[in-house]
Design an enzyme around this catalytic site. Structure first.
Site, PDB file in Angstrom:
ATOM      1  N   HIS A  11       5.533 -35.831 -26.046  1.00  4.46           N
ATOM      2  CA  HIS A  11       4.875 -34.634 -27.246  1.00  4.46           C
ATOM      3  C   HIS A  11       4.925 -33.125 -26.917  1.00  4.46           C
ATOM      4  O   HIS A  11       6.158 -32.993 -25.959  1.00  4.46           O
ATOM      5  CB  HIS A  11       3.572 -34.792 -26.762  1.00  4.46           C
ATOM      6  CG  HIS A  11       2.994 -35.067 -25.115  1.00  4.46           C
ATOM      7  ND1 HIS A  11       3.051 -36.091 -24.662  1.00  4.46           N
ATOM      8  CD2 HIS A  11       2.614 -33.501 -25.125  1.00  4.46           C
ATOM      9  CE1 HIS A  11       2.421 -35.038 -23.888  1.00  4.46           C
ATOM     10  NE2 HIS A  11       2.368 -33.760 -23.385  1.00  4.46           N
ATOM     11  N   HIS A  84       3.106 -27.040 -23.282  1.00  2.66           N
ATOM     12  CA  HIS A  84       3.803 -28.005 -22.324  1.00  2.66           C
ATOM     13  C   HIS A  84       5.011 -28.657 -23.698  1.00  2.66           C
ATOM     14  O   HIS A  84       4.240 -29.235 -25.021  1.00  2.66           O
ATOM     15  CB  HIS A  84       3.485 -28.242 -21.638  1.00  2.66           C
ATOM     16  CG  HIS A  84       2.800 -29.164 -21.834  1.00  2.66           C
ATOM     17  ND1 HIS A  84       1.427 -29.169 -22.001  1.00  2.66           N
ATOM     18  CD2 HIS A  84       3.085 -30.388 -21.901  1.00  2.66           C
ATOM     19  CE1 HIS A  84       0.560 -30.360 -22.356  1.00  2.66           C
ATOM     20  NE2 HIS A  84       1.597 -31.566 -21.974  1.00  2.66           N
ATOM     21  N   GLU A 135       6.703 -31.285 -19.735  1.00  2.00           N
ATOM     22  CA  GLU A 135       5.877 -32.109 -18.738  1.00  2.00           C
ATOM     23  C   GLU A 135       7.371 -33.283 -18.302  1.00  2.00           C
ATOM     24  O   GLU A 135       7.617 -33.858 -19.650  1.00  2.00           O
ATOM     25  CB  GLU A 135       5.016 -32.410 -19.376  1.00  2.00           C
ATOM     26  CG  GLU A 135       4.823 -34.239 -18.629  1.00  2.00           C
ATOM     27  CD  GLU A 135       3.045 -34.269 -19.622  1.00  2.00           C
ATOM     28  OE1 GLU A 135       2.527 -33.415 -20.531  1.00  2.00           O
ATOM     29  OE2 GLU A 135       2.133 -35.139 -18.884  1.00  2.00           O
TER      30      GLU A 135
END
Lengths: 143, 143
Positions: A11, A84, A135
């Site tokens: 994502h 992010h 991440e």
């Protein structure tokens, strides 16, 4: 040359002052849908909601609580913005160790924490990744 | 409720002061690969290179020429950072018209221009999209 460590782009994290407003925008402007209502992740200091795309997701995050790390981002970007990107990895502990071995800084204690998909995640400092907060998350079971 | 307008997350656009350095970082830190050498898109004022992921791509962009729109981004973010997200659409002209009908501002003249994948693209003003610069691109033939 390193072995391939990152897999799917799980994502893109987008910070917003209001998940409700952002969901309405994605619906009204883009016709995009949400499969699950927003929920809180108190340990990460965020409300979360996912916009579903055929191959990936937009993760909307809104501050949860006064200590949320998203507040400082929204102070600089009051309307919200890209926060992010998240890549899947096969083994989160091996990925954490690889980041350190390769000279990158893992945020916090470095112990993987439970992320929004119910699998452990870590974050790599943007100073090591071209200004992008990255991440890494353990690959979810279901794909 | 609008009909679904956006499809796949084609790529995340990441601005960088040096594509060469960014490619080396994605290789050395993440083991990620590039399928094609960097190339110039003079009409968009950028050098471009794609990091391949199983389901999507990272589009690295570096300023090309003094008038590049990426300079102002790098002035604010000297190390680089997330610059835009790009969704595929079935019909780029219909998407452009839909953006306008729904009250969003399309950047430039609004005439779709050739993007990095050889298909026409438009950009939607971040003020309409929660602070995120959104690129819409015609779906490429090959998937």
């Amino acid at each position: 040359m390193s072995a391939q460590l990152i897999g799917r782009l799980n994502h893109v994290g987008v910070a917003t002052p209001s998940i409700d407003d952002a969901v309405a925008m994605y619906r009204d402007l883009f016709g995009a849908t949400v499969s699950k209502a927003k929920f809180a992740l108190p340990e990460q200091g965020v409300w979360v909601c996912f916009i579903d795309l055929p191959n990936s997701q937009i993760e909307l995050i809104e501050p949860y609580g006064d200590a949320s790390p998203v507040w400082s981002f929204l102070k600089k970007n009051p309307s919200g913005g890209q926060h992010h990107i998240c890549f899947e990895v096969d083994d989160i502990v091996a990925a954490r160790d690889a980041m350190r071995d390769r000279g990158a800084t893992v945020l916090g204690t470095g112990e993987p924490r439970m992320g929004a998909h119910g699998v452990p995640v870590i974050f790599v400092h943007p100073k090591n990744t071209g200004g992008v907060l990255v991440e890494l998350m353990a690959k979810p079971e279901a794909h």
